[in-house]
Design a protein around this motif. Structure first.
Motif, PDB file in Angstrom:
ATOM      1  N   GLY A  85      -4.596 -31.233 -36.302  1.00 59.60           N
ATOM      2  CA  GLY A  85      -5.106 -32.151 -37.306  1.00 59.60           C
ATOM      3  C   GLY A  85      -6.385 -32.826 -36.857  1.00 59.60           C
ATOM      4  N   ILE A  86      -6.921 -33.646 -37.747  1.00 60.83           N
ATOM      5  CA  ILE A  86      -8.177 -34.344 -37.488  1.00 60.83           C
ATOM      6  C   ILE A  86      -8.013 -35.807 -37.889  1.00 60.83           C
ATOM      7  CG2 ILE A  86     -10.644 -34.486 -38.005  1.00 60.83           C
ATOM      8  CD1 ILE A  86     -10.502 -31.527 -38.872  1.00 60.83           C
ATOM      9  N   ILE A  87      -8.271 -36.708 -36.957  1.00 63.45           N
ATOM     10  CA  ILE A  87      -8.333 -38.131 -37.260  1.00 63.45           C
ATOM     11  C   ILE A  87      -9.792 -38.502 -37.464  1.00 63.45           C
ATOM     12  CG2 ILE A  87      -7.938 -40.472 -36.414  1.00 63.45           C
ATOM     13  CD1 ILE A  87      -5.660 -39.364 -34.705  1.00 63.45           C
ATOM     14  N   LEU A  88     -10.099 -39.059 -38.627  1.00 65.31           N
ATOM     15  CA  LEU A  88     -11.418 -39.631 -38.880  1.00 65.31           C
ATOM     16  C   LEU A  88     -11.305 -41.123 -38.602  1.00 65.31           C
ATOM     17  CD1 LEU A  88     -12.227 -37.772 -42.219  1.00 65.31           C
ATOM     18  CD2 LEU A  88     -12.793 -37.076 -39.876  1.00 65.31           C
ATOM     19  N   TYR A  89     -11.849 -41.541 -37.456  1.00 68.12           N
ATOM     20  CA  TYR A  89     -11.730 -42.944 -37.038  1.00 68.12           C
ATOM     21  C   TYR A  89     -12.941 -43.697 -37.572  1.00 68.12           C
ATOM     22  CZ  TYR A  89     -10.276 -46.915 -34.204  1.00 68.12           C
ATOM     23  OH  TYR A  89      -9.840 -48.150 -33.794  1.00 68.12           O
ATOM     24  N   LEU A  90     -12.692 -44.537 -38.567  1.00 67.44           N
ATOM     25  CA  LEU A  90     -13.756 -45.181 -39.336  1.00 67.44           C
ATOM     26  C   LEU A  90     -13.913 -46.632 -38.915  1.00 67.44           C
ATOM     27  CD1 LEU A  90     -12.665 -43.695 -42.776  1.00 67.44           C
ATOM     28  CD2 LEU A  90     -14.399 -42.787 -41.198  1.00 67.44           C
ATOM     29  N   ARG A  91     -15.139 -47.021 -38.620  1.00 68.29           N
ATOM     30  CA  ARG A  91     -15.419 -48.364 -38.111  1.00 68.29           C
ATOM     31  C   ARG A  91     -15.496 -49.345 -39.274  1.00 68.29           C
ATOM     32  NH1 ARG A  91     -17.430 -47.541 -32.996  1.00 68.29           N
ATOM     33  NH2 ARG A  91     -16.637 -49.635 -32.617  1.00 68.29           N
ATOM     34  N   GLN A  92     -14.327 -49.668 -39.846  1.00 73.55           N
ATOM     35  CA  GLN A  92     -14.235 -50.530 -41.025  1.00 73.55           C
ATOM     36  C   GLN A  92     -13.182 -51.601 -40.787  1.00 73.55           C
ATOM     37  OE1 GLN A  92     -15.383 -47.626 -44.669  1.00 73.55           O
ATOM     38  NE2 GLN A  92     -13.346 -47.278 -43.895  1.00 73.55           N
ATOM     39  N   GLU A  93     -13.444 -52.425 -39.807  1.00 71.23           N
ATOM     40  CA  GLU A  93     -12.492 -53.447 -39.375  1.00 71.23           C
ATOM     41  C   GLU A  93     -12.100 -54.373 -40.534  1.00 71.23           C
ATOM     42  OE1 GLU A  93     -10.016 -55.143 -36.787  1.00 71.23           O
ATOM     43  OE2 GLU A  93     -11.571 -53.937 -35.832  1.00 71.23           O
ATOM     44  N   GLY A  94     -10.816 -54.682 -40.598  1.00 68.86           N
ATOM     45  CA  GLY A  94     -10.343 -55.652 -41.570  1.00 68.86           C
ATOM     46  C   GLY A  94     -10.559 -55.231 -43.012  1.00 68.86           C
ATOM     47  N   ARG A  95     -10.332 -53.948 -43.316  1.00 63.76           N
ATOM     48  CA  ARG A  95     -10.623 -53.384 -44.637  1.00 63.76           C
ATOM     49  C   ARG A  95     -12.061 -53.658 -45.052  1.00 63.76           C
ATOM     50  NH1 ARG A  95      -5.406 -55.193 -45.780  1.00 63.76           N
ATOM     51  NH2 ARG A  95      -6.176 -56.887 -47.068  1.00 63.76           N
ATOM     52  N   GLY A  96     -12.945 -53.662 -44.050  1.00 63.02           N
ATOM     53  CA  GLY A  96     -14.371 -53.753 -44.320  1.00 63.02           C
ATOM     54  C   GLY A  96     -14.979 -55.136 -44.197  1.00 63.02           C
ATOM     55  N   ILE A  97     -14.194 -56.162 -43.848  1.00 61.71           N
ATOM     56  CA  ILE A  97     -14.762 -57.512 -43.794  1.00 61.71           C
ATOM     57  C   ILE A  97     -15.241 -57.889 -42.394  1.00 61.71           C
ATOM     58  CG2 ILE A  97     -13.317 -58.240 -45.716  1.00 61.71           C
ATOM     59  CD1 ILE A  97     -11.661 -59.925 -43.772  1.00 61.71           C
ATOM     60  N   GLY A  98     -14.895 -57.102 -41.379  1.00 60.33           N
ATOM     61  CA  GLY A  98     -15.329 -57.388 -40.018  1.00 60.33           C
ATOM     62  C   GLY A  98     -14.290 -58.165 -39.226  1.00 60.33           C
ATOM     63  N   LEU A  99     -14.444 -58.142 -37.917  1.00 58.92           N
ATOM     64  CA  LEU A  99     -13.433 -58.719 -37.033  1.00 58.92           C
ATOM     65  C   LEU A  99     -13.312 -60.229 -37.166  1.00 58.92           C
ATOM     66  CD1 LEU A  99     -11.364 -58.408 -34.775  1.00 58.92           C
ATOM     67  CD2 LEU A  99     -13.258 -58.475 -33.133  1.00 58.92           C
ATOM     68  N   TYR A 100     -14.438 -60.941 -37.130  1.00 55.45           N
ATOM     69  CA  TYR A 100     -14.362 -62.403 -37.192  1.00 55.45           C
ATOM     70  C   TYR A 100     -13.780 -62.868 -38.519  1.00 55.45           C
ATOM     71  CZ  TYR A 100     -16.848 -63.478 -32.822  1.00 55.45           C
ATOM     72  OH  TYR A 100     -17.203 -63.632 -31.516  1.00 55.45           O
ATOM     73  N   ASN A 101     -14.194 -62.232 -39.607  1.00 52.49           N
ATOM     74  CA  ASN A 101     -13.633 -62.598 -40.903  1.00 52.49           C
ATOM     75  C   ASN A 101     -12.147 -62.265 -40.969  1.00 52.49           C
ATOM     76  OD1 ASN A 101     -15.951 -63.682 -42.223  1.00 52.49           O
ATOM     77  ND2 ASN A 101     -16.731 -61.620 -42.518  1.00 52.49           N
ATOM     78  N   LYS A 102     -11.736 -61.181 -40.306  1.00 56.48           N
ATOM     79  CA  LYS A 102     -10.314 -60.853 -40.288  1.00 56.48           C
ATOM     80  C   LYS A 102      -9.522 -61.933 -39.551  1.00 56.48           C
ATOM     81  CE  LYS A 102      -8.395 -57.528 -37.698  1.00 56.48           C
ATOM     82  NZ  LYS A 102      -7.956 -56.182 -37.253  1.00 56.48           N
TER      83      LYS A 102
END
Length: 202
Positions: A85-102
């Motif tokens: 299989g293939i994992i596409l690891y997407l840099r979209q922290e916090g469903r796209g809001i970013g780490l600090y906002n999460k």
């Protein structure tokens, strides 16, 4: 059009014993450094198992009790080690809001909001992620028909709209633990995720 930038072999998983190939890309739309992890040469298969996994530092790295992301990633790695299989690891922290906002959203969740309500209170939509780059990554790997490993119907819809044929859908397990019950219940009731949460009080 996205293109493969580099490919290298490495070992991954809990004990760093599972062989995989990590792939980087040129030409992605959002400028983020998304990568693919390929198991058992799955990009050479006509209909590989695919998982789009959005980055979650707190879950993937720190094994936070607040979510099920790390457990889903571990499950996916173990499954793909067996079947490819293939994992596409997407840099979209916090469903796209970013780490600090999460982390700000975590504060609000501690006060009684669910994960979607917290994002909305901070001025964000339920989910800011886009999956066009995932389709471009698959295109660069020569993959246009997949078995998609997800519980999220939005991922099925967006990948299909981006031109990838979904041959079938494979769900992940419900990773219920102390601290993430409300999070998982909100994913089902608000995000329409297909999870069996019979043990979770909603």
């Amino acid at each position: 059009m996205a293109e493969v930038r580099a490919r290298v072999q490495l070992k991954v998983g809990k004990n760093s014993k599972i062989p995989a190939e990590i792939v980087s890309f040129h030409g992605l739309l959002d400028g983020e450094e998304h990568v693919a992890l390929i198991f058992n040469n799955a990009d050479k298969e006509p209909n590989p198992l695919i998982r789009m996994h959005s980055e979650c530092l707190t879950g993937d790295v720190f094994h936070s009790s607040r979510c099920d992301c790390g457990e889903q990633l571990d499950e996916c790695i173990e499954t793909m080690h067996k079947v490819g299989g293939i994992i596409l690891y997407l840099r979209q922290e916090g469903r796209g809001i970013g780490l600090y906002n999460k982390i700000d959203a975590y504060v609000l969740q501690s006060q009684g909001m669910n994960t979607y309500e917290a994002n909305n209170h901070l001025g964000f939509a339920d989910d800011l992620r886009e999956f066009r780059d995932a389709a471009l990554m698959l295109n660069a790997l020569g993959v246009n028909k997949v078995k998609l490993m997800t519980n999220n119907p939005r991922k099925v819809k967006e990948l299909t709209e981006a031109g990838i044929e979904i041959a079938s859908q494979v769900g992940t397990s419900a990773h219920i633990k102390e601290g993430n019950e409300a999070y998982l219940a909100a994913k089902v009731s608000r995000g329409s995720h297909m999870l069996d949460l019979t043990q979770v009080k909603k």
